[in-house]
Design a protein around this motif. Structure first.
Motif, PDB file in Angstrom:
ATOM      1  N   LYS A  76       0.836  -1.210   0.000  1.00 28.64           N
ATOM      2  CA  LYS A  76       0.000   0.000   0.000  1.00 28.64           C
ATOM      3  C   LYS A  76       0.864   1.249   0.000  1.00 28.64           C
ATOM      4  N   MET A  77       1.924   1.255   0.814  1.00 33.72           N
ATOM      5  CA  MET A  77       2.814   2.413   0.845  1.00 33.72           C
ATOM      6  C   MET A  77       3.442   2.655  -0.524  1.00 33.72           C
ATOM      7  N   PHE A 106      -4.531  -0.546  -0.842  1.00 33.29           N
ATOM      8  CA  PHE A 106      -3.785   0.101  -1.921  1.00 33.29           C
ATOM      9  C   PHE A 106      -4.057   1.606  -1.891  1.00 33.29           C
ATOM     10  N   SER A 107      -4.907   2.083  -2.780  1.00 32.71           N
ATOM     11  CA  SER A 107      -5.339   3.481  -2.775  1.00 32.71           C
ATOM     12  C   SER A 107      -6.560   3.578  -3.680  1.00 32.71           C
ATOM     13  N   ARG A 108      -7.192   4.746  -3.708  1.00 31.46           N
ATOM     14  CA  ARG A 108      -8.420   4.898  -4.501  1.00 31.46           C
ATOM     15  C   ARG A 108      -8.153   4.779  -6.006  1.00 31.46           C
ATOM     16  N   THR A 109      -6.916   4.983  -6.415  1.00 26.63           N
ATOM     17  CA  THR A 109      -6.595   4.839  -7.844  1.00 26.63           C
ATOM     18  C   THR A 109      -6.665   3.379  -8.304  1.00 26.63           C
ATOM     19  N   GLY A 112       2.220   5.078  -6.991  1.00 23.79           N
ATOM     20  CA  GLY A 112       1.052   4.933  -7.862  1.00 23.79           C
ATOM     21  C   GLY A 112       1.027   3.600  -8.593  1.00 23.79           C
ATOM     22  N   ALA A 117       2.127   1.722  -3.374  1.00 28.02           N
ATOM     23  CA  ALA A 117       1.043   2.155  -4.259  1.00 28.02           C
ATOM     24  C   ALA A 117       0.718   3.628  -4.061  1.00 28.02           C
ATOM     25  N   VAL A 118       0.709   4.080  -2.804  1.00 24.28           N
ATOM     26  CA  VAL A 118       0.385   5.478  -2.516  1.00 24.28           C
ATOM     27  C   VAL A 118       1.501   6.407  -2.981  1.00 24.28           C
ATOM     28  N   VAL A 119       2.751   6.030  -2.696  1.00 23.22           N
ATOM     29  CA  VAL A 119       3.888   6.898  -3.018  1.00 23.22           C
ATOM     30  C   VAL A 119       4.212   6.866  -4.515  1.00 23.22           C
ATOM     31  N   PRO A 136      -9.296   0.369  -1.250  1.00 24.11           N
ATOM     32  CA  PRO A 136      -8.689   1.650  -0.859  1.00 24.11           C
ATOM     33  C   PRO A 136      -7.806   1.535   0.381  1.00 24.11           C
ATOM     34  N   HIS A 160       9.387   6.308   1.947  1.00 25.97           N
ATOM     35  CA  HIS A 160       9.068   7.736   1.938  1.00 25.97           C
ATOM     36  C   HIS A 160      10.294   8.618   1.756  1.00 25.97           C
TER      37      HIS A 160
END
Length: 428
Positions: free
Chosen positions: A38-39, A333-336, A45, A41-43, A330, A180
């Motif tokens: 998830k991290m 992963f993320s909303r994308t 994409g 995916a968020v950082v 979400p 990060h």
């Protein structure tokens, strides 16, 4: 001989909930795995997750084939030799000799071929310095998997829990900082650290184990032959699915784009996490018990009961995940990654067939049937790769690829179950 019986922390052995803690240890491992994904995916994409997909596939090989892929063999023969100390010592001496030798070979390759490996994994030679670290991760993973295999063979759930919980609690904050602060390179480092993080608690336990005083690194011929047989089986397992993954990912990327490849990669990681809750039981309890069974008919009925039990448990887990898919995707992963949600029903159906086939596969491993295992692995992943690639080349979209996953796993489970039932009929 009780390997590492004195090595478990006394505070952990006194816990009344040691067995549930061991069960939840795998849950923690899966949670950390998903949080790290998830991290990333968020950082980075979907495109970043798709770009790091080749490393994910290679790390799955590293984790399965660590030290020559003899973990299942260690667990099997530790279970058999629990009351035979001399055989146990010979087995462990040979196992660590093979593991150290293979780790040295992998380390040498990762150093000498650093640039070609970086180009293959990251599509750039500038990250060559990550390649030797992949060799380090392989060695660290061997220490962890070998120790856990010994614990599994002796059905020491407290050791499995102690190693996993301590390792993954340290892994998560380290991964957060790496991803990060260092971006793509940090994500690669975090994934390698996760693959080998069980080495530190495992090394601590090994150094405190009473049996360590009598162990030497030696290749005993009978034990070497036995473990190499398991290494060959693991080698096929370690290569077939990741290679199939790479082939399918390449086809999806080329025809549907890197964004769709990222969504597909997320579905594969989600499947691995969910199936892991069942496969941990197969590796830690089911296979050692099966290895100790001497009556073929007893083993046959135990396999059938386990298929039904595992299938029902997985259906409950899958239904819960599917019902909460609007929250799960979400959250993990993320909303994308929202396009993954309508695919999850098909993906989980394919996973059900696959995890039930694992039960039969572990039966083959427990009986050390090398040729049968190799043939089964090739059939399973040739079905998956050929069907998926054919769908992509025929103009199918990502939903069609996932349906191909269901078809290939359904066909393979049907073949495996038919073989098992025929074998059972022959034993009567």
């Amino acid at each position: 001989m009780r390997f590492a019986s004195a090595a478990t922390p006394s505070w952990f052995r006194r816990l009344p909930l040691a067995a549930p803690a061991a069960a939840s240890a795998h849950g923690l491992r899966m949670l950390v795995n998903l949080v790290i994904i998830k991290m990333i995916a968020v950082v980075l994409g979907p495109a970043g997750l798709g770009a790091i997909g080749n490393l994910l596939s290679v790390l799955s090989v590293v984790m399965v084939f660590a030290g020559g892929g003899i973990a299942n063999g260690i667990a099997k023969y530790v279970a058999q030799y629990r009351q035979r100390p001399r055989h146990m010592v010979r087995l462990l001496e040979t196992a660590f000799a093979i593991g150290f030798a293979m780790s040295g070979v992998i380390m040498g390759i990762s150093i000498l071929a650093a640039r070609p490996i970086a180009i293959a994994l990251f599509n750039t030679a500038s990250l060559w310095w990550l390649s030797p670290l992949l060799g380090v991760a392989h060695f660290a993973c061997f220490l962890g998997t070998a120790t856990i295999a010994i614990a599994n063979g002796q059905q020491r759930s407290d050791l499995f829990a102690a190693i996993s919980i301590s390792a993954y609690l340290v892994c998560l904050p380290a991964a957060f900082v790496l991803i990060h602060v260092f971006g793509f390179a940090g994500a690669a480092l975090a994934l390698m650290f996760m693959a080998g993080c069980t080495a530190l608690p495992s090394l601590w336990l090994l150094l405190r184990a009473p049996v360590r005083r009598v162990l030497r690194l030696r290749f005993h011929h009978p034990e070497t032959k036995q473990l190499i047989r398991f290494g060959a089986m693991t080698f096929i397992s370690a290569l077939t699915f990741p290679i199939a993954e790479i082939l399918v990912r390449t086809a999806v990327t080329g025809s549907l784009g890197i964004e769709q490849a990222g969504i597909w990669q997320a579905s594969i990681r989600l499947s691995s996490a969910i199936m892991g809750f069942c496969t941990v039981y197969l590796a830690t309890s089911y296979m050692p018990r099966l290895s100790a069974m001497t009556e073929p008919d007893t083993a046959f009925h135990f396999v059938l009961r386990t298929i039904i039990r595992i299938g029902l448990i997985f259906m409950v887990i899958a239904f819960a995940v599917y019902a909460a898919r609007g929250l799960v995707v979400p959250l993990l992963f993320s909303r994308t990654f929202a396009p993954l949600e309508p695919l999850m029903g098909w993906q989980l159906t394919g996973d059900l067939f696959r995890v039930c086939a694992y039960v039969i596969g572990f039966f083959v491993i427990a009986r050390a049937k090398l040729a049968l295992h190799i043939g089964a692995e090739l059939v399973q992943y040739l079905l998956y790769a050929c069907i998926s690639i054919a769908i992509v080349h025929a103009g199918g979209d990502l939903a069609d690829v996932v349906r191909g996953y269901v078809l290939s796993n359904g066909l393979y489970f049907t073949i495996a179950l038919s073989w098992l039932l025929l074998r059972g009929k022959q034993m009567r």
